[in-house]
Motif scaffolding. Structure first.
Motif, PDB file in Angstrom:
ATOM      1  N   VAL A 207       0.827  -1.206   0.000  1.00  0.00           N
ATOM      2  CA  VAL A 207       0.000   0.000   0.000  1.00  0.00           C
ATOM      3  C   VAL A 207       0.862   1.257   0.000  1.00  0.00           C
ATOM      4  O   VAL A 207       0.642   2.200  -0.780  1.00  0.00           O
ATOM      5  CB  VAL A 207      -0.953  -0.005   1.214  1.00  0.00           C
ATOM      6  N   LEU A 208       1.868   1.295   0.873  1.00  0.00           N
ATOM      7  CA  LEU A 208       2.674   2.506   1.006  1.00  0.00           C
ATOM      8  C   LEU A 208       3.585   2.730  -0.184  1.00  0.00           C
ATOM      9  O   LEU A 208       4.032   3.862  -0.419  1.00  0.00           O
ATOM     10  CB  LEU A 208       3.479   2.452   2.302  1.00  0.00           C
ATOM     11  N   GLY A 209       3.852   1.693  -0.952  1.00  0.00           N
ATOM     12  CA  GLY A 209       4.611   1.889  -2.181  1.00  0.00           C
ATOM     13  C   GLY A 209       3.943   2.889  -3.102  1.00  0.00           C
ATOM     14  O   GLY A 209       4.611   3.659  -3.814  1.00  0.00           O
ATOM     15  N   ASP A 210       2.602   2.909  -3.106  1.00  0.00           N
ATOM     16  CA  ASP A 210       1.860   3.896  -3.882  1.00  0.00           C
ATOM     17  C   ASP A 210       1.566   5.165  -3.101  1.00  0.00           C
ATOM     18  O   ASP A 210       1.525   6.255  -3.672  1.00  0.00           O
ATOM     19  CB  ASP A 210       0.518   3.300  -4.339  1.00  0.00           C
ATOM     20  N   HIS A 211       1.321   5.039  -1.801  1.00  0.00           N
ATOM     21  CA  HIS A 211       0.686   6.136  -1.076  1.00  0.00           C
ATOM     22  C   HIS A 211       1.523   6.775   0.020  1.00  0.00           C
ATOM     23  O   HIS A 211       1.005   7.638   0.749  1.00  0.00           O
ATOM     24  CB  HIS A 211      -0.638   5.640  -0.478  1.00  0.00           C
ATOM     25  N   PRO A 220       7.369  15.465   7.380  1.00  0.00           N
ATOM     26  CA  PRO A 220       6.509  15.137   6.243  1.00  0.00           C
ATOM     27  C   PRO A 220       6.113  16.378   5.455  1.00  0.00           C
ATOM     28  O   PRO A 220       5.878  17.454   6.017  1.00  0.00           O
ATOM     29  CB  PRO A 220       5.287  14.493   6.896  1.00  0.00           C
ATOM     30  N   MET A 221       6.011  16.210   4.121  1.00  0.00           N
ATOM     31  CA  MET A 221       5.587  17.311   3.260  1.00  0.00           C
ATOM     32  C   MET A 221       4.084  17.307   3.038  1.00  0.00           C
ATOM     33  O   MET A 221       3.515  18.314   2.597  1.00  0.00           O
ATOM     34  CB  MET A 221       6.316  17.238   1.922  1.00  0.00           C
ATOM     35  N   ASP A 222       3.434  16.198   3.302  1.00  0.00           N
ATOM     36  CA  ASP A 222       1.972  16.133   3.209  1.00  0.00           C
ATOM     37  C   ASP A 222       1.507  14.914   4.003  1.00  0.00           C
ATOM     38  O   ASP A 222       2.309  14.268   4.684  1.00  0.00           O
ATOM     39  CB  ASP A 222       1.501  16.081   1.744  1.00  0.00           C
ATOM     40  N   TYR A 226      -1.428   9.139  -3.136  1.00  0.00           N
ATOM     41  CA  TYR A 226      -1.144   9.461  -4.535  1.00  0.00           C
ATOM     42  C   TYR A 226      -2.429  10.043  -5.115  1.00  0.00           C
ATOM     43  O   TYR A 226      -3.437   9.345  -5.264  1.00  0.00           O
ATOM     44  CB  TYR A 226      -0.704   8.196  -5.260  1.00  0.00           C
ATOM     45  N   ALA A 227      -2.397  11.327  -5.463  1.00  0.00           N
ATOM     46  CA  ALA A 227      -3.615  12.053  -5.829  1.00  0.00           C
ATOM     47  C   ALA A 227      -4.360  11.397  -6.988  1.00  0.00           C
ATOM     48  O   ALA A 227      -5.594  11.319  -6.975  1.00  0.00           O
ATOM     49  CB  ALA A 227      -3.264  13.507  -6.166  1.00  0.00           C
ATOM     50  N   ARG A 228      -3.662  10.938  -8.010  1.00  0.00           N
ATOM     51  CA  ARG A 228      -4.363  10.364  -9.166  1.00  0.00           C
ATOM     52  C   ARG A 228      -5.135   9.109  -8.773  1.00  0.00           C
ATOM     53  O   ARG A 228      -6.278   8.915  -9.199  1.00  0.00           O
ATOM     54  CB  ARG A 228      -3.376  10.031 -10.288  1.00  0.00           C
ATOM     55  N   LEU A 229      -4.520   8.260  -7.958  1.00  0.00           N
ATOM     56  CA  LEU A 229      -5.194   7.029  -7.556  1.00  0.00           C
ATOM     57  C   LEU A 229      -6.376   7.301  -6.636  1.00  0.00           C
ATOM     58  O   LEU A 229      -7.317   6.500  -6.578  1.00  0.00           O
ATOM     59  CB  LEU A 229      -4.210   6.094  -6.853  1.00  0.00           C
ATOM     60  N   LEU A 230      -6.355   8.415  -5.920  1.00  0.00           N
ATOM     61  CA  LEU A 230      -7.410   8.729  -4.967  1.00  0.00           C
ATOM     62  C   LEU A 230      -8.496   9.629  -5.542  1.00  0.00           C
ATOM     63  O   LEU A 230      -9.468   9.930  -4.858  1.00  0.00           O
ATOM     64  CB  LEU A 230      -6.805   9.392  -3.724  1.00  0.00           C
TER      65      LEU A 230
END
Length: 376
Positions: A207-211, A220-222, A226-230
């Motif tokens: 999961v964290l590989g994408d997100h 942390p910066m955010d 992953y905005a496109r996947l969400l």
């Protein structure tokens, strides 16, 4: 069986889906897989539909290519038989809790004491050095603790599990790759080893590989993701008469898409479309616009238009239409099987092909205790 694993013997002490999926692929690769079951059988035998009790559809798919031995490990003589069998194999795979395996005398330390070359793969819910070590684990629980339902909630407003046994199958593939790596190392050194494959850590990594996103950085910066996947409009697009899957991704694909619908200037003049980074920042609005555009034509019209423009697209299959997909038919993905008790079955051919071997045709899934006379 032929295949790259021909000559490798595997004792399959797994149940339900995760472990049997890994050992199914070992069998498809040519290994001799001996599935050991209790007198009541693997519970997945009861997952229907079924023509005969204990031969449910999922069991028939997950356990093809395997031999079937029934032993009641509550009985001391049966445990001794199982240990003798384990002494004759190359690999033992189990997803039974480690404490139970120790009570049965089927743990890695006991079995490897008499078989130093044994590769012992224990698939567990949680790494055994952590505080969750003794917790039970099922696909739904692992999907939840790995964050999948809450990602779905961020996307759609509703927390949901993926409608697949995703954690079981992903972890099963990791177990498979670990077993193969251990066999390669044993080929160099002659030594086996114990492998631990935890579901939680595997799925957290998946999961964290994408997100993981901006959580990579310190500080942390955010908040990750992953905005496109969400994006809420990342889904099959509704057309005038159905649905279509389309992936307009690269600069060239976006340019060709708008050219195909006669709106080249719309792409050229919209700063949100300028490059990949700009599109990512504005992905929700862009996907919403795409959804409105796709609603203006039929699925067949879109497939023809997008294929001509070299924009990636595909039909949104149902389970029924997937069975008739012309590509799967052409490559022989679906085959017919005559099971000795269950009659004619449709099964999936192994998806992987090895150039040095003919595609294996695994034996049908075993009846409970079918091979007791032959094994151990």
């Amino acid at each position: 069986m032929s295949g790259p694993l021909a000559g490798i013997r595997v004792l399959d002490l797994t149940t339900v889906l995760l472990g049997p999926y890994a050992t199914q692929i070992l069998a498809e690769y040519g290994a001799e897989v001996i599935k050991l079951e209790p007198p009541e059988g693997d519970v997945v035998r009861q997952i229907g539909p079924e023509r005969h009790a204990g031969m449910g559809a999922m069991f028939l798919t997950l356990n093809r290519g395997k031999k079937g031995v029934m032993l009641d490990l509550k009985r001391p003589e049966a445990r001794e038989e199982a240990r003798r069998l384990a002494a004759s194999v190359d690999v033992v795979v189990t997803n039974i809790r480690p404490a139970a395996m120790r009570r049965l005398g089927m743990d890695a330390a006991t079995l490897r004491a008499s078989n130093k070359a044994l590769v012992y793969c224990g698939i567990v819910g949680f790494g055994q050095s952590g505080p969750y070590a003794a917790r039970p684990a099922y696909d739904d629980l692992i999907q939840g603790i790995a964050g999948i339902p809450m990602l779905a909630r961020r996307q759609s407003g509703e927390a949901r599990y993926a409608p697949l046994a995703l954690a079981d199958r992903v972890t099963g593939l990791h177990a498979l790759s670990a077993i193969l790596a251990a066999l390669v190392e044993r080929g160099r050194t002659g030594k086996g080893q114990e492998i631990e494959v935890p579901m939680f850590e595997t799925m957290a990594s998946f999961v964290l590989g994408d997100h993981l996103g901006g959580l990579v950085f310190d500080p942390p910066m955010d908040g990750g993701g992953y905005a496109r996947l969400l994006s809420p409009d990342r889904k099959p697009y509704a057309t005038r008469d159905g649905f279509i899957c389309a992936m307009v991704y690269s600069d060239g694909q976006w340019r060709r898409f708008f050219a195909a619908i006669g709106e080249e200037e719309r792409f050229a003049q919209d700063p949100r479309m300028a490059n990949h980074a700009a599109r990512t920042r504005n992905i929700d609005a862009i996907y919403a616009e795409l959804a409105a555009i796709f609603a203006t034509r039929t699925t067949a019209e879109w497939l023809a238009l997008l294929e001509a423009a070299d924009v990636p697209c595909a039909p949104a299959h149902t389970l029924e239409s997937l069975r008739a997909d012309p590509h799967l038919v052409a490559v022989g993905f679906f085959t017919e099987e005559e099971h000795p008790t269950e009659g004619r079955l449709t099964r999936m051919a192994p998806p992987v092909r090895f150039g040095n071997h003919d595609r294996n045709i695994p034996r049908p899934a075993p009846r409970l205790g079918e091979d007791n006379d032959a094994e151990p």
